[in-house]
Design a protein around this motif. Structure first.
Motif, PDB file in Angstrom:
ATOM      1  N   LEU A 214       0.834  -1.206   0.000  1.00 13.61           N
ATOM      2  CA  LEU A 214       0.000   0.000   0.000  1.00 13.61           C
ATOM      3  C   LEU A 214       0.869   1.256   0.000  1.00 13.61           C
ATOM      4  CD1 LEU A 214      -2.905  -0.816   2.512  1.00 13.61           C
ATOM      5  CD2 LEU A 214      -2.970  -0.816   0.010  1.00 13.61           C
ATOM      6  N   ALA A 215       1.947   1.221   0.801  1.00 10.86           N
ATOM      7  CA  ALA A 215       2.880   2.349   0.829  1.00 10.86           C
ATOM      8  C   ALA A 215       3.534   2.531  -0.540  1.00 10.86           C
ATOM      9  CB  ALA A 215       3.939   2.127   1.904  1.00 10.86           C
ATOM     10  N   ALA A 216       3.860   1.431  -1.202  1.00 10.18           N
ATOM     11  CA  ALA A 216       4.473   1.498  -2.531  1.00 10.18           C
ATOM     12  C   ALA A 216       3.521   2.131  -3.540  1.00 10.18           C
ATOM     13  CB  ALA A 216       4.868   0.097  -2.986  1.00 10.18           C
ATOM     14  N   VAL A 217       2.246   1.766  -3.442  1.00  7.56           N
ATOM     15  CA  VAL A 217       1.230   2.352  -4.332  1.00  7.56           C
ATOM     16  C   VAL A 217       1.151   3.859  -4.112  1.00  7.56           C
ATOM     17  CG1 VAL A 217      -1.250   2.486  -4.801  1.00  7.56           C
ATOM     18  CG2 VAL A 217      -0.146   0.257  -4.587  1.00  7.56           C
ATOM     19  N   LEU A 218       1.124   4.257  -2.845  1.00 10.13           N
ATOM     20  CA  LEU A 218       1.034   5.684  -2.519  1.00 10.13           C
ATOM     21  C   LEU A 218       2.249   6.456  -3.055  1.00 10.13           C
ATOM     22  CD1 LEU A 218      -0.456   7.958  -1.079  1.00 10.13           C
ATOM     23  CD2 LEU A 218       0.748   7.328   1.034  1.00 10.13           C
ATOM     24  N   LEU A 219       3.448   5.924  -2.832  1.00 11.74           N
ATOM     25  CA  LEU A 219       4.660   6.580  -3.319  1.00 11.74           C
ATOM     26  C   LEU A 219       4.662   6.681  -4.839  1.00 11.74           C
ATOM     27  CD1 LEU A 219       7.341   4.893  -1.022  1.00 11.74           C
ATOM     28  CD2 LEU A 219       6.615   7.291  -0.956  1.00 11.74           C
ATOM     29  N   SER A 220       4.220   5.630  -5.491  1.00 12.83           N
ATOM     30  CA  SER A 220       4.179   5.626  -6.955  1.00 12.83           C
ATOM     31  C   SER A 220       3.202   6.677  -7.479  1.00 12.83           C
ATOM     32  CB  SER A 220       3.785   4.237  -7.469  1.00 12.83           C
ATOM     33  OG  SER A 220       4.739   3.260  -7.087  1.00 12.83           O
ATOM     34  N   ILE A 221       2.054   6.777  -6.831  1.00 11.73           N
ATOM     35  CA  ILE A 221       1.053   7.762  -7.262  1.00 11.73           C
ATOM     36  C   ILE A 221       1.589   9.183  -7.092  1.00 11.73           C
ATOM     37  CG2 ILE A 221      -1.200   8.755  -6.710  1.00 11.73           C
ATOM     38  CD1 ILE A 221      -2.170   5.936  -6.079  1.00 11.73           C
ATOM     39  N   ILE A 222       2.206   9.456  -5.933  1.00 17.84           N
ATOM     40  CA  ILE A 222       2.768  10.792  -5.695  1.00 17.84           C
ATOM     41  C   ILE A 222       3.859  11.102  -6.724  1.00 17.84           C
ATOM     42  CG2 ILE A 222       4.051  12.218  -4.070  1.00 17.84           C
ATOM     43  CD1 ILE A 222       2.678  10.712  -1.810  1.00 17.84           C
ATOM     44  N   GLY A 223       4.699  10.103  -6.998  1.00 15.11           N
ATOM     45  CA  GLY A 223       5.747  10.287  -7.993  1.00 15.11           C
ATOM     46  C   GLY A 223       5.173  10.617  -9.356  1.00 15.11           C
ATOM     47  N   LEU A 224       4.105   9.928  -9.747  1.00 14.15           N
ATOM     48  CA  LEU A 224       3.478  10.187 -11.046  1.00 14.15           C
ATOM     49  C   LEU A 224       2.867  11.585 -11.098  1.00 14.15           C
ATOM     50  CD1 LEU A 224       1.743   6.718 -11.628  1.00 14.15           C
ATOM     51  CD2 LEU A 224       3.604   7.696 -12.985  1.00 14.15           C
ATOM     52  N   ILE A 225       2.264  11.993  -9.992  1.00 14.60           N
ATOM     53  CA  ILE A 225       1.654  13.325  -9.955  1.00 14.60           C
ATOM     54  C   ILE A 225       2.717  14.416 -10.085  1.00 14.60           C
ATOM     55  CG2 ILE A 225       0.407  14.964  -8.493  1.00 14.60           C
ATOM     56  CD1 ILE A 225      -1.144  12.582  -7.354  1.00 14.60           C
ATOM     57  N   LEU A 226       3.802  14.273  -9.313  1.00  6.65           N
ATOM     58  CA  LEU A 226       4.866  15.274  -9.360  1.00  6.65           C
ATOM     59  C   LEU A 226       5.571  15.295 -10.709  1.00  6.65           C
ATOM     60  CD1 LEU A 226       6.522  14.868  -5.828  1.00  6.65           C
ATOM     61  CD2 LEU A 226       4.971  16.668  -6.609  1.00  6.65           C
ATOM     62  N   ALA A 227       5.654  14.135 -11.351  1.00  5.59           N
ATOM     63  CA  ALA A 227       6.329  14.066 -12.654  1.00  5.59           C
ATOM     64  C   ALA A 227       5.513  14.737 -13.743  1.00  5.59           C
ATOM     65  CB  ALA A 227       6.607  12.618 -13.024  1.00  5.59           C
ATOM     66  N   GLY A 228       4.192  14.757 -13.572  1.00  3.23           N
ATOM     67  CA  GLY A 228       3.337  15.400 -14.564  1.00  3.23           C
ATOM     68  C   GLY A 228       3.377  14.723 -15.917  1.00  3.23           C
ATOM     69  N   GLY A 229       3.675  13.440 -15.936  1.00  2.00           N
ATOM     70  CA  GLY A 229       3.718  12.701 -17.205  1.00  2.00           C
ATOM     71  C   GLY A 229       5.059  12.747 -17.901  1.00  2.00           C
ATOM     72  N   LYS A 230       6.035  13.458 -17.318  1.00  2.00           N
ATOM     73  CA  LYS A 230       7.376  13.556 -17.913  1.00  2.00           C
ATOM     74  C   LYS A 230       8.427  13.428 -16.812  1.00  2.00           C
ATOM     75  CE  LYS A 230       5.870  16.716 -21.581  1.00  2.00           C
ATOM     76  NZ  LYS A 230       6.080  18.052 -22.173  1.00  2.00           N
ATOM     77  N   PRO A 231       9.615  12.882 -17.125  1.00  2.00           N
ATOM     78  CA  PRO A 231       9.962  12.189 -18.374  1.00  2.00           C
ATOM     79  C   PRO A 231       9.320  10.798 -18.436  1.00  2.00           C
ATOM     80  CG  PRO A 231      11.770  12.029 -16.843  1.00  2.00           C
ATOM     81  CD  PRO A 231      10.746  12.912 -16.191  1.00  2.00           C
ATOM     82  N   ARG A 232       9.458  10.174 -19.594  1.00  2.00           N
ATOM     83  CA  ARG A 232       8.819   8.879 -19.817  1.00  2.00           C
ATOM     84  C   ARG A 232       9.333   7.810 -18.857  1.00  2.00           C
ATOM     85  NH1 ARG A 232       8.696   5.593 -25.603  1.00  2.00           N
ATOM     86  NH2 ARG A 232       7.420   3.834 -24.850  1.00  2.00           N
ATOM     87  N   GLN A 233      10.622   7.892 -18.522  1.00  2.00           N
ATOM     88  CA  GLN A 233      11.215   6.892 -17.626  1.00  2.00           C
ATOM     89  C   GLN A 233      10.515   6.890 -16.269  1.00  2.00           C
ATOM     90  OE1 GLN A 233      15.206   7.729 -16.246  1.00  2.00           O
ATOM     91  NE2 GLN A 233      15.731   5.551 -16.171  1.00  2.00           N
ATOM     92  N   VAL A 234      10.243   8.083 -15.738  1.00  4.92           N
ATOM     93  CA  VAL A 234       9.555   8.181 -14.446  1.00  4.92           C
ATOM     94  C   VAL A 234       8.144   7.633 -14.565  1.00  4.92           C
ATOM     95  CG1 VAL A 234       8.731   9.763 -12.664  1.00  4.92           C
ATOM     96  CG2 VAL A 234      10.943  10.171 -13.764  1.00  4.92           C
TER      97      VAL A 234
END
Length: 255
Positions: free
Chosen positions: A62-82
């Motif tokens: 669950l913590a991994a899901v949360l971290l991944s979601i926050i990372g995706l939000i902060l990345a804003g869809g860029k770069p592709r690797q993230v």
């Protein structure tokens, strides 16, 4: 460079690190969930320790899901690797968390019993299973009236099967049905009308014992089945499911 672009640029490294940490944590939790069963199979720990590892893996996922979601939000869809790393962490974490969650739902949906039979008044007796059970396993004795009452309420359809065919034919069909279910037949005693088999789960290797009793009943035969887990309090409804599958298989073979 304005303040907004500066803020966006500084968020990218944070997003990458959060996505990476989320993915690593998700993979570690998934591996831990699998190893919890393997460790029990190898006698490295008790199955309750394995369940505790599963619980830790659930919260970690669950913590991994949360971290991944926050990372995706902060990345804003860029770069592709993230984006790729974040999505992988999200998927692996979600799947890892879902499996123990679904197990808990199944556990809560069934009574905490592990000895199911079509005849609660005179359940078929285990003979070969006595030698197969280890110290600390549940006994082969029937668990009694309280369990019988819980079974009646939870599984009212589990009952003796009357087959309009002679005992020898039904006995042979019963053995064939067990083998068709991929159960391991450990004893066949035609004189007593008794067949015993075992069924082992995939991850933890939990073994349930099954005994089938076939007796002549007028012009036909009466078939009773019993399935009991060797360890634990609850069987997640597996013993009742196994009995239903056997009875359907036997009826299909008898037309």
């Amino acid at each position: 460079m304005n303040a907004q672009s500066t803020s966006g640029a500084s968020a990218k490294p944070i997003a990458r690190w959060l996505a990476v940490i989320g993915l690593v944590l998700a993979v570690v939790c998934a591996a831990g969930a699998v190893l919890s069963g393997i460790g029990y199979r190898m006698d490295l720990w008790h199955f309750r320790t394995g369940f505790m590892i599963i619980r830790w893996a659930f919260f970690g996922a669950l913590a991994a899901v949360l971290l991944s979601i926050i990372g995706l939000i902060l990345a804003g869809g860029k770069p592709r690797q993230v984006l790729v790393i974040g999505l992988l962490g999200l998927v692996v974490g979600a799947v890892t968390a879902y499996i123990p969650w679904s197990w808990k739902q199944t556990l809560d949906a069934h009574p905490y019993i592990h000895d199911i039979t079509t005849d609660v008044k005179n359940p078929p007796k285990f003979v070969a299973a006595i030698a197969l059970r280890k110290e600390g396993d549940n006994t082969v004795e029937y668990d009694g009236p309280e369990v019988a009452e819980q079974q009646r309420k939870a599984y009212p359809d589990i009952m003796t099967l009357i087959v309009p065919a002679e005992k020898d034919k039904v006995f042979a069909a019963a053995e064939a049905a067990l083998r068709a279910m991929k159960l391991k037949v450990v004893d066949v005693n035609a004189a007593e009308g008794r067949i015993e088999a075992t069924d082992t789960s995939m991850l933890y290797g939990f073994t349930d014992d099954v005994v089938v009793r076939v007796v002549a009943d007028g012009a036909g035969s009466k078939v009773d089945v019993r399935s009991k887990s060797r360890v634990g309090r609850s069987d997640f409804g597996q013993n009742a499911k196994r009995i239903r599958t056997f009875l359907r298989e036997l009826q299909a073979r008898q037309g």
